[in-house]
Design a protein around this motif. Structure first.
Motif, PDB file in Angstrom:
ATOM      1  N   CYS A  83      -9.990   0.417  -6.206  1.00 35.87           N
ATOM      2  CA  CYS A  83      -9.155   1.597  -6.398  1.00 35.87           C
ATOM      3  C   CYS A  83      -8.047   1.613  -5.354  1.00 35.87           C
ATOM      4  N   PHE A  84      -7.010   2.404  -5.617  1.00 33.71           N
ATOM      5  CA  PHE A  84      -5.942   2.568  -4.643  1.00 33.71           C
ATOM      6  C   PHE A  84      -5.352   3.958  -4.761  1.00 33.71           C
ATOM      7  N   ALA A  89       2.984   8.234  -7.039  1.00 34.81           N
ATOM      8  CA  ALA A  89       2.815   8.413  -8.492  1.00 34.81           C
ATOM      9  C   ALA A  89       3.726   7.504  -9.324  1.00 34.81           C
ATOM     10  N   ASN A  90       3.874   6.251  -8.887  1.00 32.26           N
ATOM     11  CA  ASN A  90       4.692   5.316  -9.664  1.00 32.26           C
ATOM     12  C   ASN A  90       3.842   4.364 -10.516  1.00 32.26           C
ATOM     13  N   ASP A  91       2.539   4.638 -10.601  1.00 33.31           N
ATOM     14  CA  ASP A  91       1.595   3.868 -11.428  1.00 33.31           C
ATOM     15  C   ASP A  91       1.438   2.411 -11.021  1.00 33.31           C
ATOM     16  N   LYS A  92       1.714   2.096  -9.773  1.00 29.00           N
ATOM     17  CA  LYS A  92       1.477   0.742  -9.277  1.00 29.00           C
ATOM     18  C   LYS A  92       1.217   0.804  -7.781  1.00 29.00           C
ATOM     19  N   MET A  93       0.569  -0.242  -7.267  1.00 25.04           N
ATOM     20  CA  MET A  93       0.342  -0.329  -5.836  1.00 25.04           C
ATOM     21  C   MET A  93       1.584  -0.928  -5.204  1.00 25.04           C
ATOM     22  N   ASN A  98       6.439  -8.457   3.123  1.00 23.31           N
ATOM     23  CA  ASN A  98       5.555  -9.545   3.554  1.00 23.31           C
ATOM     24  C   ASN A  98       4.224  -9.575   2.787  1.00 23.31           C
ATOM     25  N   GLY A  99       4.055  -8.683   1.803  1.00 27.90           N
ATOM     26  CA  GLY A  99       2.851  -8.668   0.973  1.00 27.90           C
ATOM     27  C   GLY A  99       1.768  -7.715   1.430  1.00 27.90           C
ATOM     28  N   MET A 100       1.950  -7.066   2.568  1.00 27.08           N
ATOM     29  CA  MET A 100       0.958  -6.098   3.047  1.00 27.08           C
ATOM     30  C   MET A 100       1.064  -4.815   2.221  1.00 27.08           C
ATOM     31  N   PRO A 101      -0.068  -4.217   1.855  1.00 27.31           N
ATOM     32  CA  PRO A 101      -0.025  -3.002   1.043  1.00 27.31           C
ATOM     33  C   PRO A 101       0.544  -1.805   1.811  1.00 27.31           C
ATOM     34  N   LEU A 102       1.302  -0.991   1.091  1.00 25.29           N
ATOM     35  CA  LEU A 102       1.820   0.261   1.650  1.00 25.29           C
ATOM     36  C   LEU A 102       0.912   1.435   1.325  1.00 25.29           C
ATOM     37  N   GLU A 103       0.027   1.241   0.349  1.00 22.08           N
ATOM     38  CA  GLU A 103      -0.872   2.316  -0.066  1.00 22.08           C
ATOM     39  C   GLU A 103      -2.310   1.902   0.207  1.00 22.08           C
ATOM     40  N   ASP A 104      -3.136   2.894   0.523  1.00 21.39           N
ATOM     41  CA  ASP A 104      -4.538   2.626   0.829  1.00 21.39           C
ATOM     42  C   ASP A 104      -5.273   2.121  -0.409  1.00 21.39           C
ATOM     43  N   TYR A 105      -6.276   1.287  -0.184  1.00 22.63           N
ATOM     44  CA  TYR A 105      -7.094   0.770  -1.279  1.00 22.63           C
ATOM     45  C   TYR A 105      -8.525   0.590  -0.793  1.00 22.63           C
ATOM     46  N   GLY A 106      -9.439   0.441  -1.753  1.00 25.62           N
ATOM     47  CA  GLY A 106     -10.839   0.254  -1.414  1.00 25.62           C
ATOM     48  C   GLY A 106     -11.592  -0.376  -2.574  1.00 25.62           C
ATOM     49  N   ALA A 107     -12.862  -0.663  -2.332  1.00 25.37           N
ATOM     50  CA  ALA A 107     -13.711  -1.278  -3.349  1.00 25.37           C
ATOM     51  C   ALA A 107     -15.152  -0.847  -3.113  1.00 25.37           C
ATOM     52  N   THR A 108     -15.973  -0.974  -4.144  1.00 21.76           N
ATOM     53  CA  THR A 108     -17.389  -0.670  -3.991  1.00 21.76           C
ATOM     54  C   THR A 108     -17.972  -1.531  -2.881  1.00 21.76           C
ATOM     55  N   ASN A 109     -18.955  -0.990  -2.207  1.00 26.69           N
ATOM     56  CA  ASN A 109     -19.650  -1.593  -1.074  1.00 26.69           C
ATOM     57  C   ASN A 109     -18.858  -1.522   0.227  1.00 26.69           C
ATOM     58  N   LEU A 112     -14.212  -4.886   2.777  1.00 23.48           N
ATOM     59  CA  LEU A 112     -12.928  -5.513   2.496  1.00 23.48           C
ATOM     60  C   LEU A 112     -12.576  -6.471   3.620  1.00 23.48           C
ATOM     61  N   SER A 113     -12.040  -7.614   3.240  1.00 22.92           N
ATOM     62  CA  SER A 113     -11.571  -8.535   4.266  1.00 22.92           C
ATOM     63  C   SER A 113     -10.263  -7.995   4.843  1.00 22.92           C
ATOM     64  N   ARG A 114      -9.987  -8.335   6.062  1.00 27.20           N
ATOM     65  CA  ARG A 114      -8.761  -7.851   6.715  1.00 27.20           C
ATOM     66  C   ARG A 114      -7.521  -8.469   6.094  1.00 27.20           C
ATOM     67  N   PHE A 115      -7.657  -9.640   5.536  1.00 27.31           N
ATOM     68  CA  PHE A 115      -6.516 -10.340   4.969  1.00 27.31           C
ATOM     69  C   PHE A 115      -6.788 -10.641   3.502  1.00 27.31           C
ATOM     70  N   GLY A 116      -5.921 -10.189   2.646  1.00 23.69           N
ATOM     71  CA  GLY A 116      -6.056 -10.469   1.231  1.00 23.69           C
ATOM     72  C   GLY A 116      -6.693  -9.332   0.456  1.00 23.69           C
TER      73      GLY A 116
END
Length: 138
Positions: A83-84, A89-93, A98-109, A112-116
């Motif tokens: 999830c992110f 509200a632009n319907d995308k992450m 440089n490819g680093m996310p600007l919005e927070d994200y997460g996953a079950t469990n 998350l790795s620090r890179f990727g």
């Protein structure tokens, strides 16, 4: 009489199999959104379609830093949720150049790795004979 007993046993076994084969619900809650702006977007995956087209996708408003969705009619099996926070509200992450996310994200469990991006093996879980719930942290 034996015939009637056989019919009753077969009917009971069929009923037990139908009850145990029912689909389940998965509840996912983000518990630490940094603001109530925008929505949280959730996606349910299997290993085969991970980070491609989700089996189910949902979004939810954020209230007091929390957001919850329920995925319904999920058959038994192995899954992962990512999830992110779509804060603008632009319907995308959104990402930095440089490819680093600007919005927070997460996953079950919550592993998350620090890179990727999230990895399936870190986020996977089983759905068996009962509903499951997860708290996801960004």
């Amino acid at each position: 009489m034996r015939f009637l007993i056989h019919i009753l046993v077969i009917a009971a076994l069929f009923t037990i199999e139908k009850v145990s084969a029912q689909n389940q619900k998965i509840t996912a809650t983000v518990v630490n959104a940094t603001s109530d702006k925008g929505t949280v977007k959730y996606a349910l995956y299997t290993k085969d379609n991970f980070r491609k087209k989700p089996l189910q996708a949902q979004k939810s408003i954020i209230k007091e830093g929390k957001s919850t969705v329920v995925f319904e009619n999920v058959p038994s099996g192995e899954y992962a949720i990512i999830c992110f926070h779509d804060a603008n509200a632009n319907d995308k992450m959104d990402f930095q150049p440089n490819g680093m996310p600007l919005e927070d994200y997460g996953a079950t469990n919550n592993r998350l790795s620090r890179f990727g991006p999230p990895q399936y093996e870190e986020a996977k879980f089983l759905v068996e004979d009962k509903d499951v719930s997860f708290e996801i942290r960004f």
